[in-house]
Design an enzyme around this catalytic site. Sequence first.
Site, PDB file in Angstrom:
ATOM      1  N   VAL A 220       0.839  -1.202   0.000  1.00 40.08           N
ATOM      2  CA  VAL A 220       0.000   0.000   0.000  1.00 40.08           C
ATOM      3  C   VAL A 220       0.872   1.250   0.000  1.00 40.08           C
ATOM      4  O   VAL A 220       0.693   2.166  -0.813  1.00 40.08           O
ATOM      5  CB  VAL A 220      -0.958   0.003   1.211  1.00 40.08           C
ATOM      6  CG1 VAL A 220      -1.801   1.276   1.219  1.00 40.08           C
ATOM      7  CG2 VAL A 220      -1.852  -1.232   1.190  1.00 40.08           C
ATOM      8  N   TYR A 221       1.816   1.305   0.910  1.00 38.35           N
ATOM      9  CA  TYR A 221       2.723   2.444   1.000  1.00 38.35           C
ATOM     10  C   TYR A 221       3.521   2.600  -0.289  1.00 38.35           C
ATOM     11  O   TYR A 221       3.626   3.702  -0.848  1.00 38.35           O
ATOM     12  CB  TYR A 221       3.671   2.260   2.182  1.00 38.35           C
ATOM     13  CG  TYR A 221       4.691   3.358   2.345  1.00 38.35           C
ATOM     14  CD1 TYR A 221       4.322   4.606   2.848  1.00 38.35           C
ATOM     15  CD2 TYR A 221       6.028   3.153   2.001  1.00 38.35           C
ATOM     16  CE1 TYR A 221       5.260   5.625   3.000  1.00 38.35           C
ATOM     17  CE2 TYR A 221       6.966   4.160   2.146  1.00 38.35           C
ATOM     18  CZ  TYR A 221       6.580   5.387   2.651  1.00 38.35           C
ATOM     19  OH  TYR A 221       7.510   6.390   2.786  1.00 38.35           O
ATOM     20  N   ALA A 222       4.090   1.494  -0.779  1.00 38.85           N
ATOM     21  CA  ALA A 222       4.897   1.562  -1.998  1.00 38.85           C
ATOM     22  C   ALA A 222       4.072   2.086  -3.170  1.00 38.85           C
ATOM     23  O   ALA A 222       4.557   2.891  -3.974  1.00 38.85           O
ATOM     24  CB  ALA A 222       5.478   0.187  -2.316  1.00 38.85           C
TER      25      ALA A 222
ATOM     26  N   SER B 252       1.615   4.180  -3.096  1.00 35.72           N
ATOM     27  CA  SER B 252       1.432   5.629  -2.977  1.00 35.72           C
ATOM     28  C   SER B 252       2.663   6.373  -3.471  1.00 35.72           C
ATOM     29  O   SER B 252       2.562   7.433  -4.097  1.00 35.72           O
ATOM     30  CB  SER B 252       1.118   6.018  -1.523  1.00 35.72           C
ATOM     31  OG  SER B 252       2.267   5.957  -0.690  1.00 35.72           O
TER      32      SER B 252
END
Length: 242
Positions: free
Chosen positions: A152-154, A156
Amino acid sequence: MARELEGKVAVVTGAASGIGLASTDALLAAGARVVLVDRDDVALTTVCGERGEAAIPLVIDLLDSKACSTLVQQALARTGHIDIFHANAGLYVGGDLIDADTAAIDRMLNLNVNVVMKNIHDVLPHMIERRTGDIIVTSSLAAHFPTPWEPVYASSKWAINCFVQTVRRQVFKHGIRVGSVSPGPVISALLADWPKEKLLEAKQSGSLIEASEVADVVLYMLTRQRGTTIRDVVLMPTNFDL
């Protein structure tokens, strides 16, 4: 240190701690006035009180869309102009996607992507009118590698990398430089959300870097001759092993 940014005004989001605070300190040392944007009123008051009149606090919860839309207007009211905008505020969601809280995903994508786009959208007319400006976005090493423990972070940060590269091509004709700094794991509050085993592994192997090292890169990007844009810098601990 040479005061290479004497007379410049910078705005830094997420400025009360971590990379944002380190960037603020580097900018202040280089002679800039800095508007520190953060939602933590207490921390912001303390930080600015310790740094003197050149550090200007601006308390805004960037996840409040109405408040977020006032950021540039409020910063200009305090300083008169903006030379540098460092879009740094961000959240982290790690671990397996199936275990992620969907409300946390919404908050992270909103802050890491939507808020960055809206803040830059709002500051661009001012910079275009002045025909100069620098925009730097805090991205991540995760924007360059499909990191399996943080999809998820990657994602973004991959989105932000595309945003930086495309917007740069739209605005360079106005004398505006756009770039991103993409650090590997930085010792900051964001790591509190890392999987415990991954954090322990990183600490034991020396695979973390200090926020001040990221700030050094930000300052390097800002102090190049106007004809040179550092579009993206990837920096990581020497011992970091993907």
